[in-house]
Design a protein around this motif. Structure first.
Motif, PDB file in Angstrom:
ATOM      1  N   LEU A  19       0.815  -1.208   0.000  1.00 51.94           N
ATOM      2  CA  LEU A  19       0.000   0.000   0.000  1.00 51.94           C
ATOM      3  C   LEU A  19       0.848   1.257   0.000  1.00 51.94           C
ATOM      4  O   LEU A  19       0.420   2.306  -0.400  1.00 51.94           O
ATOM      5  N   SER A  20       2.101   1.093   0.476  1.00 55.69           N
ATOM      6  CA  SER A  20       2.903   2.286   0.639  1.00 55.69           C
ATOM      7  C   SER A  20       3.097   2.980  -0.701  1.00 55.69           C
ATOM      8  O   SER A  20       3.131   4.185  -0.776  1.00 55.69           O
ATOM      9  N   ARG A  21       3.176   2.180  -1.766  1.00 54.57           N
ATOM     10  CA  ARG A  21       3.397   2.793  -3.069  1.00 54.57           C
ATOM     11  C   ARG A  21       2.169   3.589  -3.520  1.00 54.57           C
ATOM     12  O   ARG A  21       2.271   4.619  -4.130  1.00 54.57           O
ATOM     13  N   THR A  22       0.995   3.052  -3.184  1.00 52.25           N
ATOM     14  CA  THR A  22      -0.205   3.684  -3.708  1.00 52.25           C
ATOM     15  C   THR A  22      -0.660   4.896  -2.894  1.00 52.25           C
ATOM     16  O   THR A  22      -1.311   5.768  -3.415  1.00 52.25           O
ATOM     17  N   ILE A  23      -0.297   4.932  -1.621  1.00 52.96           N
ATOM     18  CA  ILE A  23      -0.850   6.055  -0.858  1.00 52.96           C
ATOM     19  C   ILE A  23       0.173   7.113  -0.473  1.00 52.96           C
ATOM     20  O   ILE A  23      -0.200   8.151   0.027  1.00 52.96           O
ATOM     21  N   ALA A  24       1.468   6.823  -0.680  1.00 52.88           N
ATOM     22  CA  ALA A  24       2.458   7.756  -0.144  1.00 52.88           C
ATOM     23  C   ALA A  24       2.581   9.021  -0.990  1.00 52.88           C
ATOM     24  O   ALA A  24       3.335   9.907  -0.666  1.00 52.88           O
ATOM     25  N   GLY A  25       1.848   9.097  -2.052  1.00 54.20           N
ATOM     26  CA  GLY A  25       1.971  10.242  -2.945  1.00 54.20           C
ATOM     27  C   GLY A  25       1.415  11.516  -2.334  1.00 54.20           C
ATOM     28  O   GLY A  25       0.757  11.492  -1.299  1.00 54.20           O
ATOM     29  N   PRO A  26       1.687  12.637  -2.981  1.00 55.48           N
ATOM     30  CA  PRO A  26       1.274  13.916  -2.417  1.00 55.48           C
ATOM     31  C   PRO A  26      -0.235  14.086  -2.327  1.00 55.48           C
ATOM     32  O   PRO A  26      -0.731  14.934  -1.604  1.00 55.48           O
ATOM     33  N   GLN A  27      -1.005  13.229  -3.042  1.00 50.69           N
ATOM     34  CA  GLN A  27      -2.454  13.409  -3.026  1.00 50.69           C
ATOM     35  C   GLN A  27      -3.032  13.296  -1.627  1.00 50.69           C
ATOM     36  O   GLN A  27      -4.090  13.811  -1.344  1.00 50.69           O
ATOM     37  N   LEU A  46      15.953   2.498  22.764  1.00 49.04           N
ATOM     38  CA  LEU A  46      14.756   2.557  21.929  1.00 49.04           C
ATOM     39  C   LEU A  46      14.264   1.139  21.639  1.00 49.04           C
ATOM     40  O   LEU A  46      15.061   0.262  21.281  1.00 49.04           O
ATOM     41  N   ALA A  47      12.957   0.906  21.756  1.00 50.85           N
ATOM     42  CA  ALA A  47      12.401  -0.417  21.430  1.00 50.85           C
ATOM     43  C   ALA A  47      12.462  -0.618  19.914  1.00 50.85           C
ATOM     44  O   ALA A  47      12.151   0.313  19.159  1.00 50.85           O
ATOM     45  N   PRO A  48      12.847  -1.818  19.447  1.00 50.68           N
ATOM     46  CA  PRO A  48      12.926  -2.070  17.998  1.00 50.68           C
ATOM     47  C   PRO A  48      11.602  -1.824  17.284  1.00 50.68           C
ATOM     48  O   PRO A  48      11.568  -1.526  16.095  1.00 50.68           O
ATOM     49  N   SER A  49      10.482  -1.910  18.028  1.00 49.18           N
ATOM     50  CA  SER A  49       9.167  -1.712  17.411  1.00 49.18           C
ATOM     51  C   SER A  49       9.017  -0.315  16.812  1.00 49.18           C
ATOM     52  O   SER A  49       8.127  -0.083  15.990  1.00 49.18           O
ATOM     53  N   ALA A  50       9.890   0.626  17.206  1.00 46.08           N
ATOM     54  CA  ALA A  50       9.827   1.986  16.635  1.00 46.08           C
ATOM     55  C   ALA A  50       9.938   1.911  15.110  1.00 46.08           C
ATOM     56  O   ALA A  50       9.306   2.702  14.391  1.00 46.08           O
ATOM     57  N   GLN A  51      10.710   0.935  14.617  1.00 44.76           N
ATOM     58  CA  GLN A  51      10.899   0.823  13.163  1.00 44.76           C
ATOM     59  C   GLN A  51       9.618   0.387  12.464  1.00 44.76           C
ATOM     60  O   GLN A  51       9.361   0.784  11.332  1.00 44.76           O
ATOM     61  N   ASN A  52       8.798  -0.423  13.149  1.00 46.69           N
ATOM     62  CA  ASN A  52       7.500  -0.813  12.580  1.00 46.69           C
ATOM     63  C   ASN A  52       6.537   0.366  12.604  1.00 46.69           C
ATOM     64  O   ASN A  52       5.790   0.600  11.646  1.00 46.69           O
ATOM     65  N   VAL A  53       6.577   1.119  13.690  1.00 45.33           N
ATOM     66  CA  VAL A  53       5.679   2.271  13.824  1.00 45.33           C
ATOM     67  C   VAL A  53       5.995   3.287  12.723  1.00 45.33           C
ATOM     68  O   VAL A  53       5.082   3.850  12.098  1.00 45.33           O
ATOM     69  N   VAL A  54       7.287   3.482  12.439  1.00 45.17           N
ATOM     70  CA  VAL A  54       7.658   4.455  11.396  1.00 45.17           C
ATOM     71  C   VAL A  54       7.185   3.966  10.019  1.00 45.17           C
ATOM     72  O   VAL A  54       6.672   4.750   9.221  1.00 45.17           O
ATOM     73  N   THR A  55       7.322   2.674   9.757  1.00 43.22           N
ATOM     74  CA  THR A  55       6.847   2.138   8.463  1.00 43.22           C
ATOM     75  C   THR A  55       5.374   2.477   8.263  1.00 43.22           C
ATOM     76  O   THR A  55       4.961   2.951   7.198  1.00 43.22           O
ATOM     77  N   ALA A  56       4.584   2.248   9.297  1.00 43.43           N
ATOM     78  CA  ALA A  56       3.145   2.549   9.201  1.00 43.43           C
ATOM     79  C   ALA A  56       2.920   4.052   9.094  1.00 43.43           C
ATOM     80  O   ALA A  56       2.120   4.510   8.272  1.00 43.43           O
ATOM     81  N   ALA A  57       3.639   4.831   9.899  1.00 46.10           N
ATOM     82  CA  ALA A  57       3.445   6.291   9.911  1.00 46.10           C
ATOM     83  C   ALA A  57       3.753   6.888   8.537  1.00 46.10           C
ATOM     84  O   ALA A  57       3.045   7.784   8.070  1.00 46.10           O
ATOM     85  N   LYS A  58       4.789   6.355   7.881  1.00 46.12           N
ATOM     86  CA  LYS A  58       5.171   6.876   6.555  1.00 46.12           C
ATOM     87  C   LYS A  58       4.035   6.688   5.549  1.00 46.12           C
ATOM     88  O   LYS A  58       3.853   7.478   4.636  1.00 46.12           O
ATOM     89  N   GLN A  59       3.284   5.601   5.729  1.00 41.24           N
ATOM     90  CA  GLN A  59       2.205   5.307   4.776  1.00 41.24           C
ATOM     91  C   GLN A  59       1.070   6.332   4.841  1.00 41.24           C
ATOM     92  O   GLN A  59       0.242   6.402   3.950  1.00 41.24           O
ATOM     93  N   LEU A  60       1.040   7.123   5.894  1.00 35.58           N
ATOM     94  CA  LEU A  60      -0.004   8.153   6.017  1.00 35.58           C
ATOM     95  C   LEU A  60       0.325   9.386   5.186  1.00 35.58           C
ATOM     96  O   LEU A  60      -0.511  10.265   4.999  1.00 35.58           O
ATOM     97  N   GLY A  61       1.546   9.458   4.691  1.00 33.05           N
ATOM     98  CA  GLY A  61       1.886  10.471   3.688  1.00 33.05           C
ATOM     99  C   GLY A  61       2.368  11.808   4.213  1.00 33.05           C
ATOM    100  O   GLY A  61       2.816  12.638   3.445  1.00 33.05           O
ATOM    101  N   GLY A  85      12.847   7.894   7.437  1.00 29.38           N
ATOM    102  CA  GLY A  85      11.434   8.273   7.370  1.00 29.38           C
ATOM    103  C   GLY A  85      11.005   9.149   8.528  1.00 29.38           C
ATOM    104  O   GLY A  85       9.904   9.697   8.519  1.00 29.38           O
ATOM    105  N   VAL A  86      11.879   9.295   9.556  1.00 28.42           N
ATOM    106  CA  VAL A  86      11.542  10.166  10.683  1.00 28.42           C
ATOM    107  C   VAL A  86      12.042  11.570  10.357  1.00 28.42           C
ATOM    108  O   VAL A  86      13.205  11.766  10.006  1.00 28.42           O
ATOM    109  N   ASP A  87      11.159  12.577  10.446  1.00 31.08           N
ATOM    110  CA  ASP A  87      11.549  13.948  10.107  1.00 31.08           C
ATOM    111  C   ASP A  87      12.015  14.731  11.326  1.00 31.08           C
ATOM    112  O   ASP A  87      12.821  15.633  11.216  1.00 31.08           O
ATOM    113  N   LYS A  88      11.487  14.395  12.479  1.00 29.20           N
ATOM    114  CA  LYS A  88      11.832  15.122  13.697  1.00 29.20           C
ATOM    115  C   LYS A  88      11.505  14.208  14.880  1.00 29.20           C
ATOM    116  O   LYS A  88      10.588  13.374  14.781  1.00 29.20           O
ATOM    117  N   VAL A  89      12.258  14.349  15.982  1.00 30.83           N
ATOM    118  CA  VAL A  89      11.889  13.595  17.186  1.00 30.83           C
ATOM    119  C   VAL A  89      11.758  14.573  18.350  1.00 30.83           C
ATOM    120  O   VAL A  89      12.646  15.386  18.598  1.00 30.83           O
TER     121      VAL A  89
END
Ligand SMILES: Cc1cc2nc3c(=O)[nH]c(=O)nc-3n(C[C@H](O)[C@H](O)[C@H](O)COP(=O)(O)OP(=O)(O)OC[C@H]3O[C@@H](n4cnc5c(N)ncnc54)[C@H](O)[C@@H]3O)c2cc1C
Length: 345
Positions: A19-27, A46-61, A85-89
């Motif tokens: 899905l990341s390909r289809t929704i990550a666009g600027p639309q 840092l818990a390794p799960s942060a990397q999963n959370v970022v994958t999902a967060a990136k898909q929100l665009g 994929g993290v812009d700021k912490v």
């Protein structure tokens, strides 16, 4: 619904294109919108799960802003800043938030969720299940739990009835609160990035709870949540002595984590923390080998997304064989020690 229907649905779901390909666009990006990704930490790591959370967060665009609080939150934020994929912490360094008690942690997140935050996302872990409902109440929005797929910024897929049905939900809330199932989202790579790290707001929230102590099961074996191989034992092992005698050498020979059915846990064969299933852990390793487990629907809810499922059971009609890729109808007391010896060689 039969287990095979459940699996067919899961298989259909699993073969959907990324899905990341289809929704990550600027639309889907909104001006000035951002996603607040809540990261977990323990003792400054840092818990390794942060990397999963970022994958999902990136898909929100939208830009991804990480959030972490605790005694050594600044050090943890610097680790998180390396995730692609993290812009700021944003961090809040205060020991009062170290254990993530919801009574104080939830208002802290609310305080740091700026107006431009359209989504707040965390793992569907004990921490996420603890903090997010209280945060949802504070923000007066509806939580969307255990998300396994993001269709668009307002539409999410989540299992219901212990994974027996898959539901697609749409939210009209201005801030969407999401917990994700980590095994459904890959790891966003860590190492190359260097996001900005900034101090967050802290009105020194105090809850009416006090952290007393924790009793942790310590093990040198791979962690059940993240192991690539899991061997799981059930009531067929008869008692704790057999569980240890049969399962520990098998796990050691395979370099696998140990899991257990609820019947095995309730009978005292294995620790609570090893329970796999609807009311235990949800795992999706490369290989899941079940030993003396019948394959009740509540157990399948915790392991059916494993890449390869192997099962040893003396009953050829055991439901576990309906989901297994590889099955052995045999007496485990004979078959498993033989298998362990062969694996050692
Ligand atoms: C609300 C709810 C939540 C639940 N949550 C969970 C959960 O999270 N996880 C979970 O696991 N369960 C859960 N359960 C319980 C679940 O319904 C089953 O009771 C449980 O999974 C059964 O465990 P088992 O397969 O080890 O035992 P059994 O169902 O008793 O199966 C034992 C198996 O061992 C085999 N066997 C016996 N002897 C041998 C031998 N010598 N060699 C080979 N095979 C042998 C038998 O053929 C049998 O198939 C939940 C139930 C409810 C109601």
């Amino acid at each position: 619904m039969s287990a095979s229907t459940l699996l067919r649905r899961t298989a259909l779901y699993a073969t959907r294109p990324s899905l990341s390909r289809t929704i990550a666009g600027p639309q889907f990006s909104q001006r000035l919108a951002s996603t607040l990704a809540i990261f977990e930490q323990r003792d400054g790591k840092l818990a390794p799960s942060a990397q999963n959370v970022v994958t999902a967060a990136k898909q929100l665009g939208n830009p991804v802003v990480g959030f972490v609080a605790g005694k050594s939150a600044k050090e943890v934020a610097e680790q998180a800043a390396n995730i692609e994929g993290v812009d700021k912490v944003v961090y809040v360094a205060n020991e009062a938030y170290e254990k993530g008690l919801p009574e104080s942690y939830a208002p802290l997140v609310a305080e740091n969720a700026a107006d431009d935050v359209t989504h707040i996302i965390s793992m569907h872990s004990a921490f996420g299940k603890n903090v997010m409902p209280r945060l949802a109440a504070l923000l007066d929005v509806q939580q969307i739990s255990d998300v396994v797929s993001i269709e668009s910024p307002d539409t999410f897929v989540r299992p219901i009835y212990a994974g027996n049905a898959i539901s697609t939900v749409q939210s009209r809330d201005t801030k969407k609160l999401i917990t994700i199932r980590g095994t459904a989202f890959g790891n966003s790579p860590a190492g190359g990035a260097a996001a900005e790290v900034v101090e967050g707001k802290d009105s020194k929230h105090e809850g009416n709870m006090e952290w007393v102590r924790e009793d942790l099961a310590v093990s040198d074996r791979p962690d059940l949540d993240t192991a690539s191989k899991v061997v799981s034992g059930g009531r067929g092992l008869k008692d704790k002595e057999n569980f240890d005698k049969i399962m520990i050498p098998l796990a050691d020979a395979m370099g696998a984590a140990i899991g257990a059915s609820r019947a095995a846990v309730d009978s005292g064969f294995a620790d609570n923390s090893l329970q796999v299933g609807q009311t235990g852990k949800v795992v999706a390793p490369e290989l899941y080998l079940s030993v003396g487990i019948s394959g009740a629907i509540q157990h399948l809810a915790g392991m059916k997304d494993s890449k390869v499922i192997a099962a040893i059971n003396k009953d050829a009609d055991a439901p576990i064989f309906q989901v297994a890729d590889v099955g052995l109808v045999a007496d485990l007391f004979k078959a498993v020690p033989e298998l362990t010896e062969k694996l050692k060689k």
